[in-house]
Design an enzyme around this catalytic site. Structure first.
Site, short mmCIF file in Angstrom:
data_model
loop_
_atom_site.label_atom_id
_atom_site.label_comp_id
_atom_site.label_asym_id
_atom_site.label_seq_id
_atom_site.Cartn_x
_atom_site.Cartn_y
_atom_site.Cartn_z
N THR A 17 0.84 -1.21 0.00
CA THR A 17 0.00 0.00 0.00
C THR A 17 0.87 1.25 0.00
OG1 THR A 17 -1.53 -1.25 1.40
CG2 THR A 17 -1.99 1.08 1.14
N SER A 112 6.13 4.34 8.39
CA SER A 112 4.97 5.06 8.90
C SER A 112 4.76 4.85 10.40
CB SER A 112 3.75 4.64 8.08
OG SER A 112 2.67 5.49 8.39
N HIS A 113 3.64 4.26 10.76
CA HIS A 113 3.26 4.11 12.16
C HIS A 113 3.75 2.80 12.76
CE1 HIS A 113 0.54 2.42 9.31
NE2 HIS A 113 0.18 1.53 10.22
N ASP A 276 1.95 10.43 13.45
CA ASP A 276 2.62 9.13 13.43
C ASP A 276 4.10 9.25 13.10
OD1 ASP A 276 2.36 9.78 10.73
OD2 ASP A 276 2.15 7.69 10.13
N ASP A 278 6.02 9.11 10.46
CA ASP A 278 6.51 9.97 9.37
C ASP A 278 5.67 11.22 9.19
OD1 ASP A 278 4.36 8.42 8.50
OD2 ASP A 278 5.01 8.48 6.41
N ASP A 280 2.42 11.84 8.56
CA ASP A 280 1.31 12.05 7.62
C ASP A 280 -0.06 11.75 8.25
OD1 ASP A 280 1.73 9.33 7.68
OD2 ASP A 280 1.88 9.07 5.50
N ARG A 281 -0.08 11.04 9.38
CA ARG A 281 -1.37 10.74 10.00
C ARG A 281 -1.68 11.73 11.12
NH1 ARG A 281 -2.48 4.33 10.40
NH2 ARG A 281 -1.84 3.86 8.27
N SER A 364 -8.08 5.74 8.25
CA SER A 364 -6.89 5.36 8.99
C SER A 364 -6.10 6.58 9.45
CB SER A 364 -6.02 4.49 8.10
OG SER A 364 -5.77 5.17 6.87
N LYS A 375 -0.92 12.64 2.61
CA LYS A 375 -1.70 13.08 3.75
C LYS A 375 -0.77 13.83 4.69
CE LYS A 375 -1.47 8.40 5.68
NZ LYS A 375 -1.61 7.28 4.75
N ARG A 495 -8.94 -6.43 8.18
CA ARG A 495 -9.62 -5.22 8.65
C ARG A 495 -11.11 -5.34 8.33
NH1 ARG A 495 -5.17 -2.39 9.87
NH2 ARG A 495 -3.57 -1.90 8.31
C1 G1P Z 1 -3.02 1.36 5.87
C2 G1P Z 1 -4.30 2.16 5.91
C3 G1P Z 1 -4.43 2.99 4.66
C4 G1P Z 1 -3.19 3.86 4.49
C5 G1P Z 1 -1.94 3.02 4.54
C6 G1P Z 1 -0.67 3.86 4.52
O1 G1P Z 1 -3.04 0.49 4.78
O2 G1P Z 1 -5.42 1.32 6.06
O3 G1P Z 1 -5.59 3.76 4.73
O4 G1P Z 1 -3.23 4.55 3.27
O5 G1P Z 1 -1.93 2.24 5.74
O6 G1P Z 1 -0.59 4.73 5.59
P1 G1P Z 1 -3.44 -1.05 4.88
O7 G1P Z 1 -2.54 -1.66 5.94
O8 G1P Z 1 -4.87 -1.08 5.34
O9 G1P Z 1 -3.23 -1.60 3.52
ZN ZN Z 2 2.52 7.52 8.11
#
Ligand code: G1P
Ligand code: ZN
Length: 542
Positions: A17, A112-113, A276, A278, A280-281, A364, A375, A495
């Site tokens: 993703t 990311s997170h 988070d 990086d 963006d959240r 998310s 974001k 999810r």
């Molecule tokens: C998750 C979030 C999605 C976001 C992505 C990157 O992806 O659900 O909305 O864009 O992280 O931050 P997922 O693990 O669901 O594929």
């Molecule tokens: Zn992030």
């Protein structure tokens, strides 16, 4: 001097993703990062003389891989790299730098997170010239290249000291080390009424921002404390650390529990927020209230015109498919476009570039606008502050007023983490197999009106993305969505997204668990979650 180093392809470098994400020991294997970086240099376009932006969220391996990326850029004919000081750049700041400097693209190092440190996660993603995540055509090309790679090129000399702002050379290539905050903070000043927010803070508006030991610390300290005059200590956990203080830099009620407790307690400030790893959240809280990301998107869209950068109104809204339909109600009432896209920010890029939408969001904890192509956590915080300063109401008053006007979309996401991969895939396949016969079926008071496997045709470039999640819609508009995460690094994460629309303001104060009880039971009945995964309860509810 350039060395050409022989290597062999790895078979698991398909970006998910949000880029390539793996455990640190996996990434630290010999040539693993180098192969992927070389594939990026091979598979992406760089107009002559253009720059590449490089930076990351400061997690373990960040500086090591940045130095490699700089040396490999020099060996691959890149004219210039622009690098955040100490290797730091938040994802939205990287997006902004790519745009401001008309760079060919950017290499952003982040998971990311996800947790960091020697046993944590690491990631590399590539952003294109519009500042946004590479679309699937580009990530597929990078992936194809990783499968055939035989060698990579690297400059023999050391990369420059990342702590020194200024310009130097590595062979033919220029290396510019920049203050990671300055350009981003300047952009925020063009969008929001800093004077008004400063006055509100002086007038008694209190706030806390939890940077979660991650990259937004320096950004929030500069913007909230220095430029907006919030007292020192407004920013919590503001010094980035390689392992995020041992926690998950994930702004939700589980991982940002201390902030949530503060906002629910007797000494709560008016406003609370977190971002988070990086940057963006975002998580948005008011005294006594957690604002769901889906509601936050709808409130921001409905009120954006109160900030100078959006005073002319917004062109349209885009949300990812599993995000609640609260934003749709704003769009309908305001007569603007609403777009439903697959999960992942990359699907917003074309809509933003074409001017179809101004504001985008995901359930998310991602919200953003056309100011960058990612974001942006601090952007959401500043827009909220601008709205609070303009309206002079509390967060709770604004959210409840919004529900009264537009109706309330009760919403929750249930995550089942580290589920057996095969079991999770079978669960999804079984659902897909039953889609055609689902319409008309009754579960308690719920009757299925439509069921499908979401696919999306990009209205701008016509590209089609299939298999983006199973949607089960009930008469009355309630929904259950099932999908598998594309960012996890262990097993599979299932999810389940639950949503129920409630138009009646007299029923807007139900506990979410009560409002969604029947949908939760129905999700288990339809998805056979317990039977197939062995899990009676989700690991996380957000
Ligand atoms: C998750 C979030 C999605 C976001 C992505 C990157 O992806 O659900 O909305 O864009 O992280 O931050 P997922 O693990 O669901 O594929
Ligand atoms: Zn992030």
């Amino acid at each position: 001097m350039i060395s050409t180093v022989a290597t062999k392809p790895f078979d698991d470098q398909k970006p998910g993703t949000s880029g390539l994400r793996k455990k640190v020991p996996h990434f630290a294997q010999e040539n693993y990062a180098e192969n992927f970086l070389q594939a990026i240099f091979d598979a992406t376009e760089r107009p002559a003389g253009s720059a590449v932006v490089i930076g990351g969220d400061g997690r373990y391996l960040n500086a090591t891989v940045i130095r490699k990326a700089i040396r490999m850029a020099a060996a691959n004919g890149v004219a210039k790299v622009i690098v955040g000081q100490n290797g730091l750049l938040s994802t939205p700041a990287a997006s902004n730098l790519i745009r401001q400097r008309k760079a060919a693209g950017g290499i952003v190092l982040s998971a990311s997170h996800n947790p960091g440190g020697p046993d944590g996660d690491f990631g590399i993603k590539y952003n294109i010239a519009n500042g946004g995540p590479a679309p699937e055509g580009v990530t597929d090309a990078i992936y194809r290249r990783t499968k055939e790679i035989q060698d990579y090129r690297i400059w023999d000399g050391e990369a420059p000291d990342l702590s020194l702002i200024g310009t130097s050379r590595l062979g033919q290539m220029e290396v510019e080390i920049v203050d990671p905050v300055a350009d981003y903070a300047a952009l925020m000043e063009t969008l929001f009424d800093f004077g008004k927010i400063r006055a509100a803070i002086q007038g008694g508006l209190t706030l806390r921002f939890d940077a979660m030991h991650a990259v937004t610390g320096p950004y929030a300290t500069e913007i909230l404390e220095r430029r907006l005059g919030a007292p020192e200590g407004t920013v919590l956990n503001g010094v980035p650390s390689e392992d995020f203080g041992g926690g998950h830099p994930d702004p939700n009620v589980v991982w940002a529990a201390p902030l949530v407790d503060l906002l629910m307690g007797p000494t709560a400030p008016d406003f609370g927020a977190a971002s988070d790893g990086d940057g963006d959240r975002n998580m948005i809280l008011g005294r006594g209230i957690v604002v769901t990301p889906s509601d936050s998107l709808a409130v921001l869209a409905a009120n954006a015109h109160l900030a100078p950068g959006y005073a002319k109104g917004i062109a349209g809204i885009a949300r990812s498919m599993p995000t609640s339909q609260a934003a749709d109600r704003v769009a309908q009432k305001r007569g603007i476009g609403i777009y439903e896209t697959p999960t992942g920010w990359k699907f917003f890029g074309n809509l933003l570039d074409a001017g179809k939408v101004t504001i985008c969001g995901e359930e998310s904890a991602g919200t953003g606008s056309d100011h960058v192509r990612e974001k942006d956590g601090l952007w959401a915080v500043l827009l909220w502050l601008n709205i609070l300063a303009e309206r002079g109401q509390s967060v709770a008053e604004i959210v409840k007023g919004h529900w009264a006007e537009f109706g309330r979309n009760y919403y929750q996401r249930h995550d089942y983490e580290e589920v057996d991969k095969a079991a999770a895939e079978e669960l999804m396949n079984s659902l897909r197999g039953r889609l055609a016969s689902m319409a008309g079926q009754r579960f308690g008071t719920l009757v299925v009106s439509e069921a499908d496997d979401f696919s999306y045709k990009d209205p701008i470039d016509g590209s089609v993305s299939t298999g983006q999640g199973v949607r089960i819609v009930f008469s009355g508009g309630s929904r259950i969505v099932f999908r598998l995460s594309g960012t996890g690094t262990v097993g599979a994460t299932l999810r389940v997204y639950l949503e129920r629309f409630e138009p009646d303001p007299a029923r807007h104060d139900l506990p979410v668990e009560v409002a969604l009880k029947e949908l939760v039971e129905t999700a288990d009945a339809i998805g056979e979650i317990k039977a197939r995964t062995g899990r009676a309860e989700p690991d996380v509810r957000t």
